[in-house]
Design a protein around this motif. Sequence first.
Motif, PDB file in Angstrom:
ATOM      1  N   UNK A 181       0.846  -1.196   0.000  1.00  0.00           N
ATOM      2  CA  UNK A 181       0.000   0.000   0.000  1.00  0.00           C
ATOM      3  C   UNK A 181       0.885   1.251   0.000  1.00  0.00           C
ATOM      4  N   UNK A 182       0.543   2.191  -0.873  1.00  0.00           N
ATOM      5  CA  UNK A 182       1.356   3.403  -0.970  1.00  0.00           C
ATOM      6  C   UNK A 182       0.469   4.642  -0.977  1.00  0.00           C
ATOM      7  N   UNK A 183       1.073   5.742  -0.563  1.00  0.00           N
ATOM      8  CA  UNK A 183       0.387   7.021  -0.405  1.00  0.00           C
ATOM      9  C   UNK A 183       1.221   8.109  -1.050  1.00  0.00           C
ATOM     10  N   UNK A 184       0.592   8.960  -1.877  1.00  0.00           N
ATOM     11  CA  UNK A 184       1.286  10.071  -2.510  1.00  0.00           C
ATOM     12  C   UNK A 184       0.670  11.377  -2.017  1.00  0.00           C
ATOM     13  N   UNK A 185       1.487  12.205  -1.353  1.00  0.00           N
ATOM     14  CA  UNK A 185       1.061  13.497  -0.817  1.00  0.00           C
ATOM     15  C   UNK A 185       1.688  14.594  -1.659  1.00  0.00           C
ATOM     16  N   UNK A 186       0.859  15.383  -2.352  1.00  0.00           N
ATOM     17  CA  UNK A 186       1.368  16.276  -3.397  1.00  0.00           C
ATOM     18  C   UNK A 186       1.364  17.758  -3.042  1.00  0.00           C
ATOM     19  N   UNK A 187       0.971  18.120  -1.816  1.00  0.00           N
ATOM     20  CA  UNK A 187       0.929  19.542  -1.485  1.00  0.00           C
ATOM     21  C   UNK A 187       0.054  20.301  -2.460  1.00  0.00           C
ATOM     22  N   UNK A 188       0.589  21.408  -2.998  1.00  0.00           N
ATOM     23  CA  UNK A 188      -0.123  22.186  -4.015  1.00  0.00           C
ATOM     24  C   UNK A 188       0.577  22.089  -5.370  1.00  0.00           C
ATOM     25  N   UNK A 206      -1.431   3.820  -4.254  1.00  0.00           N
ATOM     26  CA  UNK A 206      -2.778   3.330  -3.949  1.00  0.00           C
ATOM     27  C   UNK A 206      -3.699   4.485  -3.563  1.00  0.00           C
ATOM     28  N   UNK A 207      -3.146   5.408  -2.772  1.00  0.00           N
ATOM     29  CA  UNK A 207      -3.922   6.525  -2.228  1.00  0.00           C
ATOM     30  C   UNK A 207      -3.255   7.828  -2.632  1.00  0.00           C
ATOM     31  N   UNK A 208      -4.045   8.760  -3.141  1.00  0.00           N
ATOM     32  CA  UNK A 208      -3.531  10.064  -3.582  1.00  0.00           C
ATOM     33  C   UNK A 208      -4.219  11.182  -2.820  1.00  0.00           C
ATOM     34  N   UNK A 209      -3.426  12.109  -2.291  1.00  0.00           N
ATOM     35  CA  UNK A 209      -3.980  13.368  -1.805  1.00  0.00           C
ATOM     36  C   UNK A 209      -3.881  14.327  -2.974  1.00  0.00           C
ATOM     37  N   UNK A 210      -5.032  14.678  -3.568  1.00  0.00           N
ATOM     38  CA  UNK A 210      -5.037  15.488  -4.789  1.00  0.00           C
ATOM     39  C   UNK A 210      -4.372  16.835  -4.553  1.00  0.00           C
ATOM     40  N   UNK A 211      -3.599  17.290  -5.536  1.00  0.00           N
ATOM     41  CA  UNK A 211      -2.905  18.557  -5.427  1.00  0.00           C
ATOM     42  C   UNK A 211      -3.850  19.753  -5.402  1.00  0.00           C
ATOM     43  N   UNK A 212      -3.481  20.739  -4.585  1.00  0.00           N
ATOM     44  CA  UNK A 212      -4.137  22.052  -4.576  1.00  0.00           C
ATOM     45  C   UNK A 212      -5.653  21.966  -4.398  1.00  0.00           C
ATOM     46  N   UNK A 213      -6.078  21.084  -3.476  1.00  0.00           N
ATOM     47  CA  UNK A 213      -7.475  21.052  -3.020  1.00  0.00           C
ATOM     48  C   UNK A 213      -8.469  20.714  -4.133  1.00  0.00           C
ATOM     49  N   UNK A 225      -3.234   9.202 -14.643  1.00  0.00           N
ATOM     50  CA  UNK A 225      -3.068   7.911 -15.310  1.00  0.00           C
ATOM     51  C   UNK A 225      -1.779   7.226 -14.872  1.00  0.00           C
ATOM     52  N   UNK A 226      -0.759   8.019 -14.551  1.00  0.00           N
ATOM     53  CA  UNK A 226       0.505   7.446 -14.082  1.00  0.00           C
ATOM     54  C   UNK A 226       0.418   7.000 -12.631  1.00  0.00           C
ATOM     55  N   UNK A 227      -0.284   7.774 -11.809  1.00  0.00           N
ATOM     56  CA  UNK A 227      -0.417   7.435 -10.389  1.00  0.00           C
ATOM     57  C   UNK A 227      -1.347   6.239 -10.194  1.00  0.00           C
TER      58      UNK A 227
END
Length: 400
Positions: A181-188, A206-213, A225-227
């Motif tokens: 399981x992986x998590x990507x935190x992209x800030x803004x 697996x889990x993405x925090x979408x950039x810039x709200x 598509x890459x994530x």
Amino acid sequence: MQQYLYLLIIALILTGCTEKETVQLTPDIETSGKDMLIHFIDVGQGDSIFIQTPNGETMLVDGGTRSAGQEVVAYLQQQNVKQLNYIVATHPDADHIGGLIPVLNAIPVHNFIDSGKVHTSQTYEDMLSLIQTKKIPFSVAHVGDTVALDEDLNITVISADETASDNNEASVVLKVTYNDISLLLTGDAGVELEEQMLTSKDIQATILKAGHHGSNTSSSLPFLQAVQPEVTILSYGQNNSYGHPHLEVIEYLRQVGSKIYGTAESGSIVITTDGKNYEVLAEEWTGSGASSSIPKRNSNQTNDVIIQSKDFENEVVAIMNKGLESVNMLGWQLLSVEGNQLFNFPNVTIQPGKTLYITSGTNAKEGNNYMKWTSRQIWLNSGDAAQLIDPKGEVVSEFQ
């Protein structure tokens, strides 16, 4: 001021070399002892992510606005957090670092990772000064760095650029991996930065925090598509003035087959995982029925005088009289919420349909329909809300 902040960062780096301490926690949510918990804390229009690792270590990524800081502190205390191993400030916008100031004042912190992007806002200066006063080990993130938080996790800096011309493009992007399981935190991080990350060897998560709200300045289709996220979290405030999340982002997420969750609708969202399976403790996003625990102040739409716009780069706030009668502004005030700076209107009248521009910063204008507040910089950050207060002390208009 910029040179002063740069020197302060250098001083923090040079003095930030103390031994890391281990934190033992008893989470409020039952776990097997080998679960990782990811909390997307509801801070309104902003970001704050709290991670509890399989071995009880802790990391906080951003803290929302300063006004949401006490909410973050209360949330952490509800989870029985006594100390934080790491704080990461992805970039110096007020809706990401403002809330870290109350956190730093309330909870011991053992390591602080910063984007290194120098910003001349009072919020950023206050944060750095507090880190220095508390002698918290301080470092600047660089691509390829790893965060030694927990031996069961791999935490890698995917993107970081302290020389970026834009705060958002300086965002520290983290990938957290726990077995499968992986998590990507992209800030803004914006579209241009996403294009650069596409060349990275591994941004799938697996889990993405979408950039810039959930703004359409981020979350491009090629990036998504890459994530290939199975789950995407949108951290934003209900009824925000930006219209986040934007429809294009929602459509792209649906196109790549991601489930969507939003803090404005669900409040704080918790994901728990044992490294093979995961569970999202929230209902999927529907786009309606927002139940944010930090409601955005509603503008009084019946009032004739409103904040029409706020140009934070050029330091200009437009105050418009949309009514049919002239309004004398004596006794009115304009407030920078995050900076806690107040402008008192003089004896000036705004005619029906006309606009008065309140200016600040080194290029502040005055004369005709321009009024100079100060030569200091007030609105350097898009996360700093402006409030218009009438002589009764009531907030009659707000602009984020």
